[in-house]
Write a protein that holds these residues in place. Structure first.
Motif, mmCIF file in Angstrom:
data_model
loop_
_atom_site.group_PDB
_atom_site.id
_atom_site.type_symbol
_atom_site.label_atom_id
_atom_site.label_comp_id
_atom_site.label_asym_id
_atom_site.label_seq_id
_atom_site.Cartn_x
_atom_site.Cartn_y
_atom_site.Cartn_z
ATOM 1 N N VAL A 162 38.059 -88.828 23.263
ATOM 2 C CA VAL A 162 37.892 -87.677 24.158
ATOM 3 C C VAL A 162 39.020 -87.627 25.181
ATOM 4 C CG1 VAL A 162 36.403 -86.615 25.904
ATOM 5 C CG2 VAL A 162 35.392 -87.639 23.867
ATOM 6 N N ALA A 163 39.343 -88.756 25.759
ATOM 7 C CA ALA A 163 40.344 -88.795 26.828
ATOM 8 C C ALA A 163 41.755 -88.550 26.323
ATOM 9 C CB ALA A 163 40.269 -90.137 27.551
ATOM 10 N N GLU A 164 42.044 -89.022 25.112
ATOM 11 C CA GLU A 164 43.417 -88.994 24.613
ATOM 12 C C GLU A 164 43.698 -87.848 23.656
ATOM 13 O OE1 GLU A 164 43.890 -92.821 22.861
ATOM 14 O OE2 GLU A 164 43.463 -93.904 24.735
ATOM 15 N N ASP A 165 42.702 -87.095 23.288
ATOM 16 C CA ASP A 165 42.862 -86.052 22.275
ATOM 17 C C ASP A 165 43.830 -84.960 22.700
ATOM 18 O OD1 ASP A 165 41.705 -83.165 21.288
ATOM 19 O OD2 ASP A 165 41.499 -84.679 19.711
ATOM 20 N N GLY A 166 43.755 -84.548 23.957
ATOM 21 C CA GLY A 166 44.700 -83.565 24.476
ATOM 22 C C GLY A 166 44.305 -82.119 24.286
ATOM 23 N N ARG A 167 43.092 -81.845 23.753
ATOM 24 C CA ARG A 167 42.688 -80.455 23.544
ATOM 25 C C ARG A 167 41.722 -79.955 24.601
ATOM 26 N NH1 ARG A 167 39.900 -80.235 18.099
ATOM 27 N NH2 ARG A 167 39.402 -82.401 18.661
ATOM 28 N N GLY A 168 41.172 -80.857 25.413
ATOM 29 C CA GLY A 168 40.242 -80.422 26.448
ATOM 30 C C GLY A 168 38.860 -80.145 25.907
ATOM 31 N N LEU A 169 38.382 -78.925 26.085
ATOM 32 C CA LEU A 169 37.012 -78.576 25.685
ATOM 33 C C LEU A 169 36.742 -78.780 24.190
ATOM 34 C CD1 LEU A 169 36.254 -75.400 27.847
ATOM 35 C CD2 LEU A 169 35.553 -77.766 28.245
ATOM 36 N N PRO A 170 37.674 -78.452 23.289
ATOM 37 C CA PRO A 170 37.393 -78.724 21.867
ATOM 38 C C PRO A 170 37.143 -80.203 21.580
ATOM 39 C CG PRO A 170 39.172 -77.147 22.056
ATOM 40 C CD PRO A 170 38.903 -77.641 23.447
ATOM 41 N N ALA A 171 37.816 -81.082 22.298
ATOM 42 C CA ALA A 171 37.584 -82.518 22.101
ATOM 43 C C ALA A 171 36.182 -82.900 22.544
ATOM 44 C CB ALA A 171 38.617 -83.330 22.869
ATOM 45 N N ILE A 172 35.719 -82.314 23.633
ATOM 46 C CA ILE A 172 34.361 -82.584 24.110
ATOM 47 C C ILE A 172 33.342 -82.065 23.105
ATOM 48 C CG2 ILE A 172 32.671 -82.060 25.903
ATOM 49 C CD1 ILE A 172 35.003 -81.974 27.901
ATOM 50 N N ARG A 173 33.569 -80.854 22.593
ATOM 51 C CA ARG A 173 32.660 -80.304 21.587
ATOM 52 C C ARG A 173 32.621 -81.188 20.339
ATOM 53 N NH1 ARG A 173 30.691 -75.364 22.486
ATOM 54 N NH2 ARG A 173 31.612 -74.127 24.190
ATOM 55 N N PHE A 227 33.250 -84.386 20.180
ATOM 56 C CA PHE A 227 32.553 -85.612 20.543
ATOM 57 C C PHE A 227 31.042 -85.441 20.379
ATOM 58 C CE2 PHE A 227 30.074 -87.697 23.898
ATOM 59 C CZ PHE A 227 30.315 -89.046 23.633
ATOM 60 N N PHE A 228 30.503 -84.358 20.928
ATOM 61 C CA PHE A 228 29.055 -84.144 20.845
ATOM 62 C C PHE A 228 28.609 -83.842 19.420
ATOM 63 C CE2 PHE A 228 29.242 -83.739 25.478
ATOM 64 C CZ PHE A 228 28.099 -84.450 25.830
ATOM 65 N N ALA A 229 29.419 -83.125 18.677
ATOM 66 C CA ALA A 229 29.064 -82.855 17.283
ATOM 67 C C ALA A 229 28.984 -84.160 16.494
ATOM 68 C CB ALA A 229 30.092 -81.913 16.657
ATOM 69 N N GLY A 230 29.965 -85.032 16.703
ATOM 70 C CA GLY A 230 29.954 -86.319 16.022
ATOM 71 C C GLY A 230 28.805 -87.204 16.477
ATOM 72 N N LEU A 231 28.496 -87.143 17.768
ATOM 73 C CA LEU A 231 27.394 -87.934 18.311
ATOM 74 C C LEU A 231 26.066 -87.534 17.670
ATOM 75 C CD1 LEU A 231 26.484 -90.033 20.452
ATOM 76 C CD2 LEU A 231 26.198 -88.116 22.041
ATOM 77 N N ILE A 232 25.818 -86.235 17.599
ATOM 78 C CA ILE A 232 24.564 -85.758 16.996
ATOM 79 C C ILE A 232 24.502 -86.116 15.520
ATOM 80 C CG2 ILE A 232 23.248 -83.684 16.404
ATOM 81 C CD1 ILE A 232 24.313 -82.471 19.056
#
Length: 200
Positions: free
Chosen positions: A74-85, A87-92
């Motif tokens: 999440v921190a290093e991806d560099g895309r911002g909100l898409p990286a957060i989305r 992350f949550f998609a993978g978590l679920i």
């Protein structure tokens, strides 16, 4: 003569991680650990120490191999909100399907269980939270620099909210919540975060 180990401690610890992850420390006995690893108690004690030391080693391994890697993405991806989305998609996906479905997160499980009363465990959990919140904060700062959040958005509050959202996903999935419902909740929450950009 020194004791010669006829087993792989890393492989044994990986099995211990899965045992504590699924069942928690309170209900996992040393005998259960011995059965899962195929080792006798003397080998376990000689290599890892007692049950507390075993749990701490397992929690550190889990955090290193699971949590910290995900936070770094999440921190290093560099895309911002898409990286957060993502992350949550993978978590679920991880929490609701596959071999670890229904197990939740070992760190979040510890927050909800008696493990948190141990000062050393508490320190690991506090560090876990700071890493998660920090990763979300970094991604949100990236989003703001890209114009996806308003300049006045409360980044710290949003990062804390997203960290708590991750905890909620982990707890609800362990309780049997379906992936579709969790996705809807996350979509609403992330929509609210993204709406910060429209307010600028």
């Amino acid at each position: 003569m020194p004791d010669i180990k006829h087993f792989d401690p890393d492989e044994a610890l990986d099995r211990v991680v899965r045992l504590f992850w699924e069942h928690g420390a309170a209900t996992t006995s040393i005998q259960a650990v011995a059965t899962a690893t195929g080792l006798n108690r003397s080998s376990l004690y000689a290599t890892f120490g007692g049950k507390r030391e075993l749990y701490l080693a397992a929690l550190r391994r889990y955090l290193r191999d699971h949590s910290h890697r995900a936070f770094a993405f999440v921190a290093e991806d560099g895309r911002g909100l898409p990286a957060i989305r993502e992350f949550f998609a993978g978590l679920i996906e991880l929490r609701c399907t596959g071999p670890y479905a229904g197990w939740g997160c070992m760190a979040v499980n510890a927050h909800a269980g008696g493990e948190r009363d141990d000062p050393e465990v508490r320190g690991l959990l506090d560090d876990h939270h700071e890493r998660l919140r920090g990763a979300m904060r970094t991604a949100l700062l990236t989003a703001r620099s890209q114009g996806d959040l308003s300049p006045g958005a409360d980044i710290d509050a949003a990062a804390e909210t997203l960290a708590l959202l991750a905890y909620g996903v982990n707890l609800r999935s362990r309780a049997g919540a379906e992936a579709a419902g969790l996705r809807r909740t996350v979509d609403v929450a992330l929509g609210a975060v993204g709406a910060m950009g429209a307010s600028g």
